[in-house]
Structure formats: structure tokens, C-alpha cells
Write an enzyme that holds these catalytic residues in place. Structure first.
Site, mmCIF file in Angstrom:
data_model
loop_
_atom_site.group_PDB
_atom_site.id
_atom_site.type_symbol
_atom_site.label_atom_id
_atom_site.label_comp_id
_atom_site.label_asym_id
_atom_site.label_seq_id
_atom_site.Cartn_x
_atom_site.Cartn_y
_atom_site.Cartn_z
ATOM 1 N N CYS A 1 0.813 -1.218 0.000
ATOM 2 C CA CYS A 1 0.000 0.000 0.000
ATOM 3 C C CYS A 1 0.849 1.272 0.000
ATOM 4 O O CYS A 1 0.354 2.351 -0.325
ATOM 5 C CB CYS A 1 -0.953 0.007 1.188
ATOM 6 S SG CYS A 1 -2.141 -1.334 1.103
ATOM 7 N N HIS B 1 -3.190 7.463 1.865
ATOM 8 C CA HIS B 1 -3.587 6.129 1.423
ATOM 9 C C HIS B 1 -4.984 5.873 1.971
ATOM 10 O O HIS B 1 -5.272 6.162 3.135
ATOM 11 C CB HIS B 1 -2.598 5.085 1.959
ATOM 12 C CG HIS B 1 -3.058 3.686 1.762
ATOM 13 N ND1 HIS B 1 -3.569 3.240 0.555
ATOM 14 C CD2 HIS B 1 -3.116 2.617 2.602
ATOM 15 C CE1 HIS B 1 -3.911 1.972 0.672
ATOM 16 N NE2 HIS B 1 -3.655 1.570 1.903
ATOM 17 N N ASN C 1 -9.998 -0.063 -0.278
ATOM 18 C CA ASN C 1 -8.531 0.007 -0.232
ATOM 19 C C ASN C 1 -7.986 -0.583 -1.538
ATOM 20 O O ASN C 1 -8.061 -1.791 -1.741
ATOM 21 C CB ASN C 1 -8.024 -0.766 0.981
ATOM 22 C CG ASN C 1 -6.511 -0.702 1.135
ATOM 23 O OD1 ASN C 1 -5.792 -0.303 0.221
ATOM 24 N ND2 ASN C 1 -6.021 -1.106 2.297
HETATM 25 N N1 ACO Z 1 -18.435 -7.948 9.387
HETATM 26 C C1 ACO Z 1 -18.843 -8.131 10.662
HETATM 27 N N2 ACO Z 1 -17.992 -8.375 11.670
HETATM 28 C C2 ACO Z 1 -16.668 -8.431 11.363
HETATM 29 C C3 ACO Z 1 -16.187 -8.262 10.067
HETATM 30 C C4 ACO Z 1 -17.125 -8.007 9.050
HETATM 31 N N3 ACO Z 1 -16.770 -7.792 7.755
HETATM 32 N N4 ACO Z 1 -14.845 -8.377 10.097
HETATM 33 C C5 ACO Z 1 -14.490 -8.610 11.367
HETATM 34 N N5 ACO Z 1 -15.595 -8.659 12.135
HETATM 35 C C6 ACO Z 1 -15.673 -8.883 13.573
HETATM 36 C C7 ACO Z 1 -14.459 -9.583 14.124
HETATM 37 O O1 ACO Z 1 -14.589 -10.974 13.972
HETATM 38 C C8 ACO Z 1 -14.491 -9.162 15.586
HETATM 39 O O2 ACO Z 1 -15.409 -9.969 16.250
HETATM 40 P P1 ACO Z 1 -15.083 -10.486 17.750
HETATM 41 O O3 ACO Z 1 -14.962 -9.224 18.570
HETATM 42 O O4 ACO Z 1 -16.262 -11.320 18.055
HETATM 43 O O5 ACO Z 1 -13.790 -11.235 17.637
HETATM 44 C C9 ACO Z 1 -15.076 -7.750 15.536
HETATM 45 O O6 ACO Z 1 -15.699 -7.614 14.252
HETATM 46 C C10 ACO Z 1 -14.034 -6.644 15.711
HETATM 47 O O7 ACO Z 1 -12.928 -6.911 14.843
HETATM 48 P P2 ACO Z 1 -11.653 -6.000 14.819
HETATM 49 O O8 ACO Z 1 -10.654 -6.587 13.876
HETATM 50 O O9 ACO Z 1 -11.214 -5.682 16.203
HETATM 51 O O10 ACO Z 1 -12.276 -4.669 14.193
HETATM 52 P P3 ACO Z 1 -11.576 -3.280 13.982
HETATM 53 O O11 ACO Z 1 -12.392 -2.227 14.607
HETATM 54 O O12 ACO Z 1 -10.101 -3.328 14.293
HETATM 55 O O13 ACO Z 1 -11.716 -3.066 12.409
HETATM 56 C C11 ACO Z 1 -10.357 -3.254 10.415
HETATM 57 C C12 ACO Z 1 -11.135 -3.989 11.512
HETATM 58 C C13 ACO Z 1 -11.366 -2.467 9.578
HETATM 59 C C14 ACO Z 1 -9.657 -4.297 9.570
HETATM 60 C C15 ACO Z 1 -9.333 -2.301 11.039
HETATM 61 O O14 ACO Z 1 -8.601 -2.950 12.037
HETATM 62 C C16 ACO Z 1 -8.370 -1.720 10.022
HETATM 63 O O15 ACO Z 1 -8.721 -0.948 9.167
HETATM 64 N N6 ACO Z 1 -7.069 -2.045 10.150
HETATM 65 C C17 ACO Z 1 -6.032 -1.483 9.324
HETATM 66 C C18 ACO Z 1 -6.070 -1.964 7.921
HETATM 67 C C19 ACO Z 1 -5.021 -1.213 7.148
HETATM 68 O O16 ACO Z 1 -4.854 -0.032 7.282
HETATM 69 N N7 ACO Z 1 -4.250 -1.872 6.353
HETATM 70 C C20 ACO Z 1 -3.073 -1.172 5.824
HETATM 71 C C21 ACO Z 1 -2.887 -1.175 4.498
HETATM 72 S S1 ACO Z 1 -3.401 -2.588 3.643
HETATM 73 C C22 ACO Z 1 -2.058 -3.155 2.705
HETATM 74 O O17 ACO Z 1 -0.907 -2.797 2.878
HETATM 75 C C23 ACO Z 1 -2.372 -4.227 1.696
#
Ligand code: ACO
Length: 324
Positions: free
Chosen positions: A114, A251, A281
Site C-alpha cells: 500500500c 492512502h 482500499n
Molecule cells: N463484518 C462483521 N464483523 C466483522 C467483520 C465483518 N466484515 N470483520 C471482522 N468482524 C468482527 C471480528 O470478527 C471481531 O469480532 P469479535 O470481537 O467477536 O472477535 C469484531 O468484528 C471486531 O474486529 P476488529 O478486527 O477488532 O475490528 P476493527 O475495529 O479493528 O476493524 C479493520 C477492523 C477495519 C480491519 C481495522 O482494524 C483496520 O482498518 N485495520 C487497518 C487496515 C489497514 O490499514 N491496512 C493497511 C494497508 S493494507 C495493505 O498494505 C495491503
């Protein structure tokens, strides 16, 4: 005289198929409400069968060249930032070169996930400043839909396909921060965090393309702090501060990361280009897509100070400060 790499054209391309969040609820335990509230994403584009990363890149390149009023024969180098090439080799960039009908110059890919477009811009800037090239086409192009695990709701709802391109041209500057063009860059990587975000396949391991795996919460934890730090470092290198910035072009991974970084930099959201709701993304394509969309809407004025910042797999992160 200082040689400066000035943006003289932008363009982008998005595949025809738009996938709204609701489509995922039909095959996974997820909802539009969860996806929007956790990521800000409302829809994304997916490439059609037989539509490859190079095809998206060629469309974006043609649009950027038309915007610059340049012919492909006037380009010295093509740099494509991608982690989803058509094939293991040759580079997507050489396929773009052929697609544009270029028979001179050189072309290669940059792989920093990314953060790829920021790394590619920094490389292109170096080539222009050293006199290796006068005009460089810098493209970010991805088909992340090809490396999704469609049973993993925590990743497959976040990514999309697309391409964006800019044309950089060597122009004479004074060496001051008032010059147009790229004023400074800041690049970082820390391979100790490789297991936070990776693809579980590859040429010399499984012999397959593999699927994206991400510890989202951990990546999130690193993102805001590292993005604000790299933007601040790049600005300082140009003798500037966040208060000088007219536009942040981040990004587009997650609206919460974009908001958090802007807040850490002390910049209001009105100064931030946000396209994540429409594109998801798109990895290395996200910044040039955002640049091109904002430019086509006439949001940037000549002389505006822009900072582009990104973080991705590696971890790798960086920023580019440029005057429009
Ligand atoms: N729908 C419903 N529930 C979901 C989904 C979904 N699509 N995905 C995950 N959940 C659930 C999880 O299972 C978890 O349930 P649990 O509490 O029962 O275990 C709950 O939602 C919370 O999950 P988290 O992972 O803690 O959610 P978070 O608020 O952290 O959001 C996200 C997740 C959107 C992935 C976030 O962490 C994020 O954006 N992270 C950074 C991603 C990023 O910036 N990547 C960098 C670049 S990408 C690259 O380089 C290719």
C-alpha cells in the site's frame, strides 16, 4: 538551478463493476453498517474476468498523458507500483510501455504494497533530480480482488481494484520550498512486522498466488502513529510544517485511520482528500486515484502544498511533499 519533478498530468481508471457493501451480506456474516462504521467503505470496483492489472494501468496512463497533453514518445520512464502483477514477470510497467506504443525509455515495477505509490514517486523523483529522466509516468495499479479469501470477512470487504497515474516532468526550480514539484520524501520499512500483513503464497514458497492475511487491529495500531510521523518528517525535510499543508492525500485504507492521522497532524478533515467510500482500499492505486479524482474536480490550485502518506505490508510507510 534545482531540477524539480512537477506533476503535469493525472488520470485514473476504475473497472466497470461496482460492488456495494450489501453484496457481501448475501455470502458472509457481515453488514453494510459494520463495514461503513469500521472502515468508511461503501462500495468498491472489481475487475472483470480477463481484465488484468496492466489493462487498468494502461487506461490510467492514457488518461494522465491526455491530461498532460503529452504523447507516449515524450516519456522517458514508466514506473508501476503494484503487488498484483499480471504475471511473476515481466514487469507490469513494460506491458504498459508496450500498450502505449512506447519503443524507447525504460520501465520497471516497485513493490511496497500500500506504500508502493509513495515509494515509486520517491524513486521517480530521484531519477529526475539525477538527470536520468526528464519525464516519468508513475502509476499505481492493483487487482486485489484476485488475492482475497472470500470466506474471510475481516479482509475481503476492505479491498478494491483500480489504477491511477501521474506524469512527472523535470522543471527548473530555485531550490526553495516555494518551488512547484516534489520538495521532499521520507521512506521507511520494518520487516519485523511482516507477519501483520502478507499474502500466504508466492513463487518460491507455495508456487501459488496466495491470499491476503491481515492482523487488522495491529496494523491499525501502527498506522496513525507512523503516518503522522512520516508526514511530519517529510515536511521538516522541506523546511515546512503541518500548518503549511493545503491538502493531505492519504492512502485510502480506513476512514478512521485517515481521521486519526489528520487529527494528529492538527489538520481539519476539509483539507483531506477522501475517496475510500467509493474505492475501498486499492493498495498502491489509492493515492494516485485520490489525486486524479481531486484534480479532476478542480480541488487543487497551482501552488497548493500537498502531502501524500501511506503505510502497507512490510511494514513499509512513507510520505511525499509536493507543491501542485
Ligand atoms: N463484518 C462483521 N464483523 C466483522 C467483520 C465483518 N466484515 N470483520 C471482522 N468482524 C468482527 C471480528 O470478527 C471481531 O469480532 P469479535 O470481537 O467477536 O472477535 C469484531 O468484528 C471486531 O474486529 P476488529 O478486527 O477488532 O475490528 P476493527 O475495529 O479493528 O476493524 C479493520 C477492523 C477495519 C480491519 C481495522 O482494524 C483496520 O482498518 N485495520 C487497518 C487496515 C489497514 O490499514 N491496512 C493497511 C494497508 S493494507 C495493505 O498494505 C495491503
Amino acid at each position: 538551478m534545482t531540477r524539480r519533478a512537477v506533476v503535469v498530468g493525472t488520470g485514473h481508471y476504475l473497472p466497470e463493476r461496482v460492488v456495494p457493501n450489501a453484496e457481501f451480506s448475501t455470502m458472509l456474516d457481515t453488514s453494510d453498517e459494520w463495514i461503513v462504521s469500521r472502515s468508511g467503505i461503501e462500495r468498491r470496483h472489481f475487475a472483470a474476468e480477463g481484465e488484468f492489472t496492466s489493462h487498468l494501468a494502461i487506461h490510467a496512463a492514457r488518461a494522465a498523458l491526455a491530461n498532460a497533453g503529452l504523447d507516449p514518445s515524450q516519456i522517458d520512464a514508466v514506473v508501476v507500483a503494484t503487488s498484483t502483477p499480471d504475471m511473476t514477470f515481466p514487469a507490469v510497467a513494460t506491458q504498459v510501455q508496450a500498450g502505449l506504443g512506447m519503443t524507447r525509455g525504460f520501465a520497471f515495477d516497485v513493490q511496497a504494497v500500500c506504500a508502493g505509490f509513495v515509494f515509486a514517486l520517491a524513486n521517480a523523483n530521484g531519477m529526475i533530480m539525477s538527470g536520468q529522466a526528464d519525464r516519468v509516468l508513475v502509476i499505481g495499479a492493483e487487482t486485489f480482488s484476485r488475492i482475497m479469501d472470500w470466506t474471510d470477512r475481516s479482509t475481503c470487504v476492505l479491498f478494491g481494484d483500480g489504477a491511477g497515474a501521474v506524469v512527472l516532468e523535470a522543471q527548473a526550480g530555485t531550490g526553495s520550498a516555494d518551488d512547484r514539484g516534489i520538495l521532499s520524501t521520507d521512506l521507511n520499512s520494518d520487516g519485523r512486522y511482516g507477519d501483520l500483513l502478507y499474502v500466504d503464497g508466492g513463487v518460491s514458497t507455495s508456487g501459488t498466488a496466495g491470499c491476503l492475511r491481515m492482523q487488522g487491529r495491529e496494523v491499525f495500531r501502527h498506522a496513525v502513529e507512523k503516518l503522522a510521523a512520516t508526514a511530519t518528517a517529510a515536511l521538516a525535510r522541506a523546511g515546512l510544517a503541518a500548518s503549511d499543508v493545503d491538502w493531505v492525500v492519504p492512502h485510502q485504507a480506513n476512514l478512521r485511520i485517515i481521521r486519526g492521522t489528520a487529527q494528529k497532524l492538527g489538520l481539519p478533515l476539509e483539507r483531506v482528500v477522501i475517496t475510500v467510500q467509493d474505492h475501498g482500499n486499492t493498495s498502491a492505486a489509492s493515492i494516485p486515484l485520490a489525486l486524479s479524482v481531486a484534480a479532476s474536480e478542480g480541488r487543487f490550485r497551482q501552488g497548493d502544498l500537498l502531502v501524500c502518506e501511506a503505510i502497507g505490508g512490510g511494514l513499509s510507510w512513507g510520505a511525499v511533499v509536493l507543491r501542485w
